[in-house]
Design an enzyme around this catalytic site. Sequence first.
Site, PDB file in Angstrom:
ATOM      1  N   TYR A 135      -7.635  11.998  -2.166  1.00 59.59           N
ATOM      2  CA  TYR A 135      -8.427  12.530  -1.046  1.00 59.59           C
ATOM      3  C   TYR A 135      -8.892  13.956  -1.342  1.00 59.59           C
ATOM      4  CZ  TYR A 135      -7.433   8.596   2.017  1.00 59.59           C
ATOM      5  OH  TYR A 135      -7.405   7.340   2.580  1.00 59.59           O
ATOM      6  N   GLU A 181      -8.708   4.228  -2.151  1.00 52.96           N
ATOM      7  CA  GLU A 181      -8.849   5.165  -1.024  1.00 52.96           C
ATOM      8  C   GLU A 181      -9.325   6.496  -1.586  1.00 52.96           C
ATOM      9  OE1 GLU A 181      -5.662   5.642   1.821  1.00 52.96           O
ATOM     10  OE2 GLU A 181      -5.163   3.508   1.711  1.00 52.96           O
ATOM     11  N   ASN A 186       0.861  -1.198   0.000  1.00 52.04           N
ATOM     12  CA  ASN A 186       0.000   0.000   0.000  1.00 52.04           C
ATOM     13  C   ASN A 186       0.892   1.240   0.000  1.00 52.04           C
ATOM     14  OD1 ASN A 186      -2.491   1.718   0.788  1.00 52.04           O
ATOM     15  ND2 ASN A 186      -1.023   2.174   2.418  1.00 52.04           N
ATOM     16  N   GLU A 187       0.562   2.187  -0.826  1.00 52.71           N
ATOM     17  CA  GLU A 187       1.321   3.444  -0.899  1.00 52.71           C
ATOM     18  C   GLU A 187       2.827   3.161  -0.776  1.00 52.71           C
ATOM     19  OE1 GLU A 187      -0.396   6.589   1.551  1.00 52.71           O
ATOM     20  OE2 GLU A 187      -2.168   6.614   0.281  1.00 52.71           O
TER      21      GLU A 187
HETATM   22  O1  AHR Z   1      -6.794   6.372   5.127  1.00 51.73           O
HETATM   23  C1  AHR Z   1      -5.765   6.851   5.917  1.00 51.73           C
HETATM   24  C2  AHR Z   1      -4.403   6.675   5.275  1.00 51.73           C
HETATM   25  O2  AHR Z   1      -4.310   7.433   4.113  1.00 51.73           O
HETATM   26  C3  AHR Z   1      -4.048   5.284   4.816  1.00 51.73           C
HETATM   27  O3  AHR Z   1      -3.569   4.496   5.835  1.00 51.73           O
HETATM   28  C4  AHR Z   1      -2.991   5.532   3.790  1.00 51.73           C
HETATM   29  O4  AHR Z   1      -2.936   4.534   2.813  1.00 51.73           O
HETATM   30  C5  AHR Z   1      -3.342   6.894   3.248  1.00 51.73           C
HETATM   31  O5  AHR Z   1      -2.253   7.735   3.205  1.00 51.73           O
END
Ligand code: AHR
Length: 516
Positions: A261, A317, A194-195
Amino acid sequence: MKHYLMAAIAAVMLPVAAQAQMKVNVTVDTEITDGQIIPKEIYGQFAEHLGSCIYGGLWVGPESEIPNIDGYRTDVLEALKTLKVPVMRWPGGCFADEYHWTDGIGPREDRPRMVNSNWGGTVEDNSFGTHEFLNLCEMIGCEPYISGNVGSGTVSELAKWVEYMTAVDGPMAKLRAQNGRKEPWKVKYLGVGNESWGCGGNMLPEYYSHLYRQYQTYCRDFDGNKLYKIGSGATDYDYNWTEVLMKNIGSLMHGVSLHYYTVKGWEGSKGSATEFTDKEYYNTLGKAVEVEPVIVKHIAIMDQYDPQNKVDLLLDEWGTWFDVEPGTNPGHLMQQNTMRDAMVAALSLNIFHKYTERLKMANIAQIANVLQSMVLTQGDKMVLTPTYHTFRMYNVHQDATYLPVSCDSKKFTDSNNRQCPYVDATASRNAEGKVHITLTNTSLKEDAEVTIDLSAAALNGKAAITGEILTSADIHDCNTFDKPQTVKPAAFDGFKVKNGKLIVKLPAKSIVALAL
Ligand code: AHR
């Protein structure tokens, strides 16, 4: 409280003006027969070991006084069943790259404790592990999406986890049976890290590509279980990451992820979840709809390397990210959820529907008590958030045929020069032939009269049409533990059929779902 005070002063000082109303035309192509299916996975969820998402949010343990079924909160279970959650991603997020699955199996009292160093240094007891997660997925009827540890794990650790979950026989299957589960689970989605460009190991895309090749080799398909392997993808505007992965490992991935986001910025304050000005409201929506050009650019790169559309894009995400609620642990990312969040959810889902030829999954962050959550819990109390209600109203689109929509709404331009329509719409036709149209009016002030043009067959007389609305007197409204019902859907009949068209009175700051 500032905005309440200002609104009260304005109400005293200003003469009452008639509510302005915009006129908007929407056309829905209800005749399309070979339309794209909106995969139900677009309505996916994400549950990370972060704050009280897992502990307190989903899981309280069988000994808890909080009503539970085998340790899972009864209220949350019911809420998630109603939501029709199609897929849930676990255990992270950043947490995933520090998680060692063997710590979370066997008798709970024997499991080692661990420090969740990504999220507030909270000490966790590992009482929620592989069995607890996969059983939860079975209980609510969703696909599990396991996020594997590449950053601090080993190839063998991940390979054995897959074997433990899915093999019928062998040493891992025996261990699983000893721990109370004879039958393997079906696990489809496997994230390889992840990331990885950040909390997942600070890697460069070339290096991650090599690791991906190695890790995925040993993640086997056991006994009829077919893994769908996901490369740890880019964030936001990092198009180079997508390009390098597509070039180097495109043929070895079923899907590549993307994170986006709705956040003001990563440095400094991200703004309050509940106290915001009108300008901040429109800026939030502007940032939310900027996901569209971002998706388009990542897809364009994928098209270049994969013209046959074999690799899916998964936005695993997404959601709003504000400052934590005052007084809460900054590492726990607990934020309230207002009608503004509901608007972000609606606009985002409308966009996702358009790109499902390539975009096959989206997982909002996160399911409980973290970021743009579905539910908030405190002790034995639970509230459904405005985002939950939006997801519930929209779940009629899951696995339905996407119906192209055009909408001539005027747009606003936010402080960053981003444009967003005041009125937006999306539509689909389900397997029974029912047409669902969801309309959003983001304006804080203007109601809209929306004229919807669709075929006579779809427009089967008003008697056959039902409606539901989500709105609130104030865009800042949210559901609290003391007032859990401030924002909730209600029946809606503000529509009529006139001259073969459907006319809808769409109030300011509302989301309306129509079933035809
Ligand atoms: O959702 C919170 C965080 O955001 C996650 O753990 C990460 O993958 C992202 O940076």
